[in-house]
Design an enzyme around this catalytic site. Sequence first.
Site, PDB file in Angstrom:
ATOM      1  N   ALA A   1       0.804  -1.088   0.289  1.00  0.00           N
ATOM      2  CA  ALA A   1       0.146  -0.438   0.266  1.00  0.00           C
ATOM      3  C   ALA A   1       0.463   0.604  -0.067  1.00  0.00           C
ATOM      4  O   ALA A   1       1.015   2.209  -1.036  1.00  0.00           O
ATOM      5  CB  ALA A   1      -0.365  -0.053   1.172  1.00  0.00           C
ATOM      6  N   GLU A   2       1.971   1.673   1.415  1.00  0.00           N
ATOM      7  CA  GLU A   2       2.633   2.596   0.918  1.00  0.00           C
ATOM      8  C   GLU A   2       3.400   2.880  -0.089  1.00  0.00           C
ATOM      9  O   GLU A   2       3.558   4.187  -0.526  1.00  0.00           O
ATOM     10  CB  GLU A   2       3.222   2.394   2.272  1.00  0.00           C
ATOM     11  CG  GLU A   2       2.980   3.187   3.577  1.00  0.00           C
ATOM     12  CD  GLU A   2       1.864   1.986   4.411  1.00  0.00           C
ATOM     13  OE1 GLU A   2       1.221   2.538   4.906  1.00  0.00           O
ATOM     14  OE2 GLU A   2       1.584   0.821   4.260  1.00  0.00           O
ATOM     15  N   VAL A   3       3.697   2.583  -0.884  1.00  0.00           N
ATOM     16  CA  VAL A   3       4.778   2.668  -2.036  1.00  0.00           C
ATOM     17  C   VAL A   3       4.314   3.530  -3.471  1.00  0.00           C
ATOM     18  O   VAL A   3       4.599   4.180  -4.118  1.00  0.00           O
ATOM     19  CB  VAL A   3       5.367   1.582  -2.028  1.00  0.00           C
ATOM     20  CG1 VAL A   3       4.378   0.765  -3.262  1.00  0.00           C
ATOM     21  CG2 VAL A   3       6.490   1.637  -3.510  1.00  0.00           C
TER      22      VAL A   3
END
Length: 945
Positions: free
Chosen positions: A876-878
């Site tokens: 998710a974060e990337v």
Amino acid sequence: MGKISRKSIVINGAQRHVVYNSEKDSLANVLRRFGLTGTKIGCDKGVCGACSVIMNNKLVRACVIKMKKVPEYAEITTIEGIGTPDNLHPIQMAWITHGGAQCGFCTPGFIVSTYALLLENKSPTREEVRKWYTKNKNVCRCTGYKQLVDAAMDAAAVLRGEKTMEDITWKLGEGEEYYGSSLPRPTALAKVCGTIDYGDDIGLKMPGTVAYLAPVMAGVPHARIKSIDVSEAEAIPGVIKVITAANVQGSNDISFPAVVPRQKGQGAPKFPLICDEVVNRRGDIYAIVAAVSTDIAREAAKKVKADLEILPSYMNVLESFATDALQLHPNVPNQYLFAPLYKGKDTEEIFEEAPVVVEGSWHSQHEPHLTIEPDVFQGYWDEDGMLTIMSKTHDLYGCRDELAPAIGLEPEMIRMVNNPAGGCFGYSTISNLFALAGVAVMTINMPVSMTLTYEEHMHMTGKRSATYSNGRLACSEDGMIEAVEFDVAMDHGSYAGTASIAFGNLISVPFQGYNIPNIKALARAGSSNHAFTCAYRGFGGPQIYTMSEALTDMAAEAVGVDAWEFRKKNVAVPGDLTINSRPYLTYTYPQLLDMIKVHYDEFKKIADDAKKEGRHVGVGIGMGGFNVGKGFIDHCENDIELCERGYINVYNTWQDLGQGADIGTMTHVLKNLEPLGVTPDKVRLVTNDTKLAPDSGLSAASRSHYMSGRALIEACNKLLDAMRKEDGTYRTYEEMIEENIPTRYRGHVDEVGYGLDPCQDPNTGEGSRFKSYTYGVSTALVEVDVNTGKTEVLKFAIAVDIGKIGNMLSVEGQAYGGISHGIGFALSEDYDASDKANNMAYCGVPSCEMIPDDIRVDYYAGDPRPHGPHGSSGCAEVFQACTHMPVINGINNACGVRIYDLPATPDKVKAGWQKLQNGEDLTPPKYFFGTEFEDELEYIRENPI
């Protein structure tokens, strides 16, 4: 309370008689009272489209149409009249196949809107679909819109007879396995039919007598509470009680000690559920009204009187860090968290001698999550005497343990249940809102339900912390980075929330993927009277990449090297160390740069051709990723159970906020139980209930697929071992029972023991806290109208390394959705804590046309994670950590305006362009954080921990 009226309308083909409040009721209210809860109320101001229905062949937003304005015998079509689970409309099937239903809260409105579009035009272009959604205010926060347009185009093809329903229905390909496929999520069917119940739907359907709650919000950023008078409110018929801090049976404090080793003062600022002494932000509450209806509760809330002594308010840390500012919390000074970072040689001499030095100061805003669903929760005593709280949260067990002492109950006596959630993106990692359900149930001893207005939701929930940073970068004449210095201050707002956890990322995330030989930096954090800090995808990354990726771009420009070439020249290769003086876990950034180059070159050619025509079109690039998990403290448990008729029950608390915990869990089970030939219809998810399922940890930090996947491998292996006979075949459920062999097994995984550092060294910043990371490089093609300052993102591409993909639809949902948030962070999204910040439109939620239709995602497949489940990591974060900076850098490339103060709204871009034409410097003054950078570092050196 208003006049009662009656009229007849035709709903989904059947005539119905409607009794309504002619002064208050909207069409949406009435439809929902009829049980047609597929029509959602999100913003309640007509700016989100979740309430879209068709009235007399015209698409309308039902939340802003008063029932008294609805014509007699009006014909209304809702989501329930379009298709059913056993008779889907092509639009609904296409939505399932393309992954259009993520959290699903906006889905009924979009499907109804698409239905109305296709009634008018069965052959729309993609651009016409996008214009339709924008014109009709259909907003999605999860998907990034691309999948929705894909689905609309497929459905239109079916209606034209060019495709069949079978053509647009997902099927497992021959030789294909479920792991890595586009298997639709199990909850998609209910979401596209409008039959899944979200929080407010559950509130409408609660059995028996329920107390409905309304908060009394402070509405001012800083004040001392001298007294509270509830007598007038409690005298209103139907009011059960006005609850104040005096009724809270616990500590009334959900703060937790800072995890930052170096701080001044003690602990963290107290975070009260209900304020009794001081309010520290606009969204603080000092009372809750419980009444027999929401209308009565809200009317009574207006009658609660508080004598407030208004105190000076500091809406950012530049104000609160000033020497003459009042101390906001008694236990800590306004600036109290510190983390230094050193690597290599002393940087002072390097900067004095470097031929190229670039520097600047940046501000990133308090970004709001802008979910379509406002916060809502229920509470009651269950049949076992457990206090049950039903809400949306990223961390059922963690929040249970956080709120238990605050309300005065043992954690084991609290049952947490995750309602189906209309998006979240991080804010519900903190229990400040749904803990109020526990306070209310314990006070009045009856079931309760509270649905916030969108204004309350905006002010009462946490936000991404703002940051202010000063930075400079030195490099050689040929563009080799020699040193970096930066001083960054995090504005964690009124309460710390999760600030101390995100804080460490300010000195571990920036310049990811580069070889930076020498670094000197300092991170600080403290209080203001703004919104408190909570988790948000990227969790510190977007704030610090705002500085680091701008410096990198400025250095390339100063040297006269192409932005991509500069990054390739300075990319980390084996032997190079991170900024925290540790080896990179993998060195894939060179490959990612090569992958993005084809898109970057294409975008550059388009921009160059456009510039010849006099247009201001440019290309930006950004590089950076994010960690996976919570580090050495991470722990996860999942259970697997063999049941009758070959069914498999899975038990976990992988909280689903729309990101795909349902399909993630199922995908892992199907992969792990391949020897049994288990199919999706045989997997039952018994999840997100602490009474029934074990602790799987929080659904954040890109950890859930990574951690629950590993736990499920262990659980499934235990089950397979127990089922396996000597001849290699497997026992049935009946054979297991007959042989008295257990049928339920637990898998658990811990990160302790892998040599991870608990935190960076408090004196140097050295350390490696995580066992897995994600990596990304992205590029954007943007156009700037210099006359208005408006920026349009024309195309976007990203190359990522996230290991093996578990479910393609889920990953693509995170990709397109995360990129849309990144673009919003760059251009529009901002919570300024003003009176006007009461709806998603004012706070800058991107429309369909604001997000490009051309979004490209390339996956690097050459780096399966050795410790991840089946080679997977998180993802998710990337997709949001650094996807805003290609846009910001692209603006500079398009028109020469560098934006230092996010978001890059039209007024800021236009002002920058005008300054540029006048020959003025665009660089803002250096920020001052109360003490000088070198002085604070000297103090830290003299006081080692």
